[in-house]
Design an enzyme around this catalytic site. Structure first.
Site, mmCIF file in Angstrom:
data_model
loop_
_atom_site.group_PDB
_atom_site.id
_atom_site.type_symbol
_atom_site.label_atom_id
_atom_site.label_comp_id
_atom_site.label_asym_id
_atom_site.label_seq_id
_atom_site.Cartn_x
_atom_site.Cartn_y
_atom_site.Cartn_z
ATOM 1 N N LYS A 42 0.823 -1.394 0.042
ATOM 2 C CA LYS A 42 -0.116 -0.035 -0.484
ATOM 3 C C LYS A 42 0.684 1.526 0.387
ATOM 4 O O LYS A 42 0.909 2.059 -0.792
ATOM 5 C CB LYS A 42 -1.183 0.060 1.650
ATOM 6 C CG LYS A 42 -1.888 -0.991 1.124
ATOM 7 C CD LYS A 42 -2.700 -0.851 2.391
ATOM 8 C CE LYS A 42 -4.243 0.635 1.538
ATOM 9 N NZ LYS A 42 -4.903 0.180 0.380
ATOM 10 N N GLU A 142 0.467 -1.060 7.325
ATOM 11 C CA GLU A 142 0.598 -1.838 7.102
ATOM 12 C C GLU A 142 2.555 -2.001 7.550
ATOM 13 O O GLU A 142 3.225 -2.833 7.121
ATOM 14 C CB GLU A 142 0.725 -2.488 5.818
ATOM 15 C CG GLU A 142 -0.508 -2.519 4.845
ATOM 16 C CD GLU A 142 -0.378 -2.470 3.567
ATOM 17 O OE1 GLU A 142 -1.184 -3.674 2.888
ATOM 18 O OE2 GLU A 142 1.191 -2.808 2.849
ATOM 19 N N THR A 229 -14.550 5.737 1.287
ATOM 20 C CA THR A 229 -15.378 5.560 0.143
ATOM 21 C C THR A 229 -15.688 4.603 -0.192
ATOM 22 O O THR A 229 -15.805 3.127 0.390
ATOM 23 C CB THR A 229 -13.058 4.590 -0.875
ATOM 24 O OG1 THR A 229 -12.916 3.876 0.685
ATOM 25 C CG2 THR A 229 -12.707 5.952 -0.934
ATOM 26 N N ASN A 232 -18.148 1.234 -5.957
ATOM 27 C CA ASN A 232 -18.422 1.389 -7.174
ATOM 28 C C ASN A 232 -19.639 2.197 -7.050
ATOM 29 O O ASN A 232 -20.153 2.935 -7.813
ATOM 30 C CB ASN A 232 -20.012 -0.271 -7.035
ATOM 31 C CG ASN A 232 -18.548 -1.007 -7.715
ATOM 32 O OD1 ASN A 232 -17.790 -0.692 -8.658
ATOM 33 N ND2 ASN A 232 -19.057 -2.488 -7.783
ATOM 34 N N THR A 259 -7.453 -4.430 -7.331
ATOM 35 C CA THR A 259 -6.417 -4.252 -6.591
ATOM 36 C C THR A 259 -5.379 -3.200 -6.287
ATOM 37 O O THR A 259 -5.302 -1.818 -7.909
ATOM 38 C CB THR A 259 -5.035 -5.058 -6.660
ATOM 39 O OG1 THR A 259 -6.097 -6.287 -6.975
ATOM 40 C CG2 THR A 259 -3.911 -5.585 -5.778
ATOM 41 N N ASP A 263 -5.309 2.980 -3.452
ATOM 42 C CA ASP A 263 -4.140 3.703 -2.850
ATOM 43 C C ASP A 263 -3.329 3.945 -4.478
ATOM 44 O O ASP A 263 -3.372 5.619 -3.595
ATOM 45 C CB ASP A 263 -2.747 2.577 -3.357
ATOM 46 C CG ASP A 263 -2.856 1.492 -2.475
ATOM 47 O OD1 ASP A 263 -2.948 1.477 -1.044
ATOM 48 O OD2 ASP A 263 -2.448 0.293 -2.884
#
EC number: 2.7.1.15
Length: 339
Positions: A42, A142, A229, A232, A259, A263
């Site tokens: 990420k 992460e 977010t 769709n 994927t 980001d």
């Protein structure tokens, strides 16, 4: 005025993609029809997105010798990689990604590897090399608990802070001091988990995005902006200076691979805000002294940054991969005209 600099403290992974008929379930064995290996993580994805969006970005992280090719690729995309440290102790982090051919979504298993080896002393050394007021720092979840300590260092040095609280963890409010975060970017699932942690209750009914936005904006009074977010369904966002809620649809494209879409969104949003910051600094449009950041976007600039980010995310899902799928600024600007 000099353009602001963006520091991304984040993960670097070797992404291993398995193309499967559907996401595997417990006890099931299925056959992958294709396998590919690509650069990811990420943090690294967001650094590349920021660079492709035309901003100056430095990535801070660790890799093993097996990940040197990722460092070289990031550098080819104009990410400054001088602060990427090569470890002899551990292999580079890994992400094992199932790509469903039926639904086009994914499931991911992470192996931290070198991502958890970054330490506070190394971060402090980076910050003393010309970073301070007017610059930005970007975080994800992460790199382990050290992420929260580095965020504190960044705020002490006067940087504007952006947290993409992903992947969500059960102790994220213990890792990061949310009162030191200026902009928070999360998806609906992450927002629900954050709501549960903040209110210390179990969520038994599904909350709407606007209900989550309202609760989190009240819980974290220092945040300038919150973005949730919705895939769709686009996004909802809160801009505290104007106490305004935004609702935007997704930018519709052909869906191949989700994927890295988040980001791409984060990178473009930060890059756009940093460009606007330079314009406002030149116009001496500084914010009040009782806040922890220095220059605010206008209402229109905040909205424009959201639009730019959502178009970038939409374009990214129309290609396979993470870093490679992130569009360049010219592509995004061309599509913005029709959004």
């Amino acid at each position: 005025m000099v353009a602001s600099k963006i520091l991304v403290f984040g993960s670097i992974n070797i992404d291993e993609f398995f193309y499967v008929p559907h996401i595997v379930i417990s006890g099931e064995t299925i056959t992958s029809t294709k396998y590919t290996q690509k650069a990811g993580g990420k943090g690294a994805n967001q650094s590349v997105a920021i660079a492709k969006a035309g901003a100056k970005v430095w990535h801070v992280g660790k890799i093993g010798r097996d990940g040197i090719w990722i460092k070289e690729y990031m550098e080819s995309q104009l990410v400054n990689v001088e602060h990427i440290i090569i470890s002899e102790e551990q292999p580079t982090g890994r992400a094992f990604i199932q790509l469903s051919q039926s639904t086009r979504d994914n499931a991911i298993i992470l192996l931290p590897g070198t991502n958890y080896l970054l330490n506070e002393i190394e971060a402090q050394k980076v910050l003393t090399q010309g970073f301070g007021k007017g610059d930005w720092s970007v975080f994800q979840n992460e790199i382990g608990h050290i992420g929260g300590e580095i965020l504190k260092l960044c705020k002490n040095h006067g940087l504007t802070t952006v947290l993409n609280a992903a992947p969500i963890s059960e102790d994220i409010t213990k890792i990061f001091s949310f009162d030191l975060v200026d902009y928070l970017i999360i998806n609906k699932l992450e927002a629900t988990e954050l709501y549960r942690q903040v209110l210390a209750i179990n969520v038994t009914t599904e909350l709407s995005p606007t209900e989550l936005l309202d609760a989190l904006s009240n819980a974290f009074s220092q945040l300038i902006g919150i973005i949730i977010t919705l895939g769709n369904d686009g996004l909802v966002a809160w801009f505290r200076p104007e106490k305004r809620v935004y609702t935007l649809p997704a930018f519709k494209t052909t869906l191949y691979d989700t994927t890295g879409a988040g980001d791409a969104f984060t990178g473009y949003f930060v890059a756009s805000l940093s460009r606007n910051q330079l314009k406002n600094e030149q116009n001496n449009e500084f914010i009040s002294t009782d806040t922890k950041s220095f220059i605010l976007p206008t209402v229109d600039q905040f909205l424009d940054s959201l639009k730019e980010a959502i178009v970038a995310a939409g374009l990214s899902v129309s290609k396979y991969g993470a870093m490679e799928s992130i569009p360049y600024l010219k592509e995004v600007q061309e599509k913005l005209e029709s959004f």
